[in-house]
Design a protein around this motif. Structure first.
Motif, short mmCIF file in Angstrom:
data_model
loop_
_atom_site.label_atom_id
_atom_site.label_comp_id
_atom_site.label_asym_id
_atom_site.label_seq_id
_atom_site.Cartn_x
_atom_site.Cartn_y
_atom_site.Cartn_z
N UNK A 82 0.78 -1.24 -0.16
CA UNK A 82 0.25 0.04 0.01
C UNK A 82 0.87 1.09 -0.45
N UNK A 83 2.05 0.68 0.20
CA UNK A 83 2.75 1.97 0.58
C UNK A 83 3.09 3.08 -1.10
N UNK A 84 3.31 4.04 -1.23
CA UNK A 84 3.65 4.78 -2.46
C UNK A 84 4.85 5.01 -2.83
N UNK A 85 5.75 4.61 -3.96
CA UNK A 85 7.06 4.81 -3.84
C UNK A 85 7.59 4.70 -5.10
N UNK A 86 8.26 5.10 -5.54
CA UNK A 86 9.71 4.94 -6.59
C UNK A 86 10.25 5.02 -6.37
N UNK A 87 11.03 4.52 -7.93
CA UNK A 87 12.13 3.76 -8.59
C UNK A 87 12.68 4.81 -9.39
N UNK A 88 14.01 4.97 -9.57
CA UNK A 88 14.65 5.58 -10.14
C UNK A 88 15.87 5.35 -11.58
N UNK A 89 16.70 5.54 -11.54
CA UNK A 89 17.55 5.10 -13.00
C UNK A 89 18.11 3.82 -12.07
N UNK A 90 18.40 3.67 -11.28
CA UNK A 90 19.07 2.76 -10.69
C UNK A 90 18.98 1.40 -9.23
N UNK A 91 19.04 -0.06 -9.64
CA UNK A 91 17.81 -0.58 -9.04
C UNK A 91 19.09 -1.55 -8.33
N UNK A 92 20.21 -1.46 -8.29
CA UNK A 92 21.24 -2.03 -7.36
C UNK A 92 22.64 -1.44 -8.12
N UNK A 93 23.40 -2.29 -6.73
CA UNK A 93 24.87 -1.99 -7.02
C UNK A 93 25.79 -1.96 -6.04
N UNK A 94 27.49 -2.47 -5.96
CA UNK A 94 28.18 -3.48 -5.28
C UNK A 94 27.99 -2.84 -3.60
N UNK A 95 27.68 -2.28 -3.27
CA UNK A 95 27.88 -2.04 -2.36
C UNK A 95 28.64 -1.94 -1.13
N UNK A 96 29.78 -1.72 -1.66
CA UNK A 96 31.56 -2.16 -0.72
C UNK A 96 32.00 -1.51 -1.23
N UNK A 141 14.75 1.40 -3.39
CA UNK A 141 12.89 1.77 -3.92
C UNK A 141 12.88 3.05 -2.88
N UNK A 142 12.25 4.62 -2.82
CA UNK A 142 12.31 5.20 -2.20
C UNK A 142 10.60 5.90 -2.08
N UNK A 143 10.55 6.83 -0.62
CA UNK A 143 9.55 6.73 -0.24
C UNK A 143 8.81 7.73 -1.12
N UNK A 144 7.15 7.83 -1.50
CA UNK A 144 6.80 9.19 -2.12
C UNK A 144 6.22 9.40 -1.30
N UNK A 145 5.60 10.85 -0.73
CA UNK A 145 4.21 11.33 -0.52
C UNK A 145 3.29 11.58 -1.25
N UNK A 146 2.36 11.24 -0.58
CA UNK A 146 1.28 10.81 -0.93
C UNK A 146 0.17 12.25 -1.48
N UNK A 147 0.94 13.22 0.29
CA UNK A 147 0.87 14.97 -0.27
C UNK A 147 0.59 15.82 -1.61
#
Ligand SMILES: [Zn+2]
Ligand SMILES: [Zn+2]
Length: 352
Positions: A82-96, A141-147
């Protein structure tokens, strides 16, 4: 694997057509998202037409994604259904690596892009947001405000962060004189952000019919860049100029407008090199030409929160997915104010 539907280019000369494909089953840290809206970025067109090379087909473009969480994996703590979310240009990276540790995943050599990029989990290729649903690790995944109007939020995920990040990095704020070159998808967001940060904003455009729009978006002045006399009035006066134009053009006319130590930052990737011959422009005032690429996940969230707080979204024209090929032709003619956003609900209606 789970079946979903999207629109894909089957090869680099094909129009976009309906395309059935699979998303991976949810892993522990995955979030499954029903896509509501997806913005149309100029880079989508470059990639489906393989103008940058290395395109993998079929290709489902789209990296300005807004939707609702449908399901989460067992280890997901940040999101729920049910949360509103966004995805941009990236979905993963090495993290280290050092870039990842500095929250600058966009520069990670192993960054995985939202489409036309290898999927390390399946060995296949990532498919983007012109589709009904997507599965992404919660860290991307990014949080998007419902406002905010969710359709108008979509372009923030690429055009928004691409302009927000350099304005922040070069510390644009009150008292600064800032130029924005070009009033398209990127430029109109640059004007909004520079204005919100308190700068004196000057919009440079080649078409005088954009003057009123630019002022209403937050520009203090508009200069038609072909007008040499108008340009001459601004010599050596800018702290920072954000150049959003990718088409090959003379950069010297803009570096000449920078103060000592001023920066001209480029965010449009040109197909053909920009002619720029005046090194003296740089040397005699210690001016700089720089570049910038989207922003990290942390900064993208900061930008979305800033937009919610200040009620900033993109100016958009909503289209059904069936109009996507027509929309591409209009983007190429700069005939959009200022971003097309696909209503992904229209994909559902026509194929269920
Ligand atoms: Zn983009
Ligand atoms: Zn990394």
């Amino acid at each position: 694997m789970q079946n979903t539907i999207g629109y894909a280019a089957l090869n680099h000369t094909s129009p976009l057509v309906p395309f059935v494909f699979q998303r991976r089953e949810l892993m522990a840290e995955d979030v499954q998202i029903e896509i509501l809206f997806c913005g149309v970025c100029h880079s989508d067109i470059h990639q489906v037409r393989d103008e940058w090379g290395s395109g993998v087909f079929p290709m489902v473009p789209g990296h300005e994604i807004v939707g609702k969480v449908v399901k989460v994996g067992s280890e997901v703590s940040k999101f729920k259904a049910g949360d509103s979310v966004g995805i941009g240009c990236m979905i993963d990276s090495c993290g280290v690596c050092l870039d990842c540790l500095d929250d600058l995943e966009q520069f990670c050599n192993k960054a995985e892009f939202t489409y036309n990029s290898p999927d390390k989990h399946t060995g296949g290729t990532n498919y983007g947001g012109y589709s009904r649903q997507i599965v992404v690790n919660q860290e991307f995944v990014l949080n998007v405000s419902d406002t905010l109007d969710l359709a108008a939020v979509a372009p923030l995920l690429c055009a928004g962060i691409t302009t927000y990040s350099p304005l922040k990095h070069w510390k644009v704020g009150k008292g600064d004189k800032v130029g924005i070159v070009g009033l398209g998808g990127l430029g109109h967001m640059g004007v909004k952000f520079a204005h919100a940060f308190g700068a004196h904003v000057v919009l440079f455009t080649t078409s005088s019919d954009k003057v009123e729009d630019a002022i209403s978006l937050g520009a203090n002045e508009v200069v038609v860049s072909k007008n040499h006399d108008a340009m001459a009035l601004h010599i050596s006066s800018f702290d920072f100029i954000l150049n959003t134009v990718a088409a090959s053009h003379d950069l010297d006319v803009f570096t000449a407008l920078l103060k000592r130590d001023g920066t001209l930052c480029l965010v449009g990737l040109p197909d053909h090199p920009h002619p720029s011959s005046s090194v003296a422009n740089l040397i005699f005032k210690r001016r700089q030409i720089a570049g910038s690429l989207i922003g990290g996940i942390k900064e993208t969230q900061e930008m979305l929160d800033f937009c919610a707080e200040h009620n900033i979204t993109s100016d958009i024209e909503i289209i059904p997915i069936q109009k996507i090929n027509e929309a591409y032709e209009r983007v190429l003619k700069n005939d959009v104010r200022y971003r097309f956003v696909i209503d992904m609900g229209t994909l559902k209606q026509s194929h269920e």
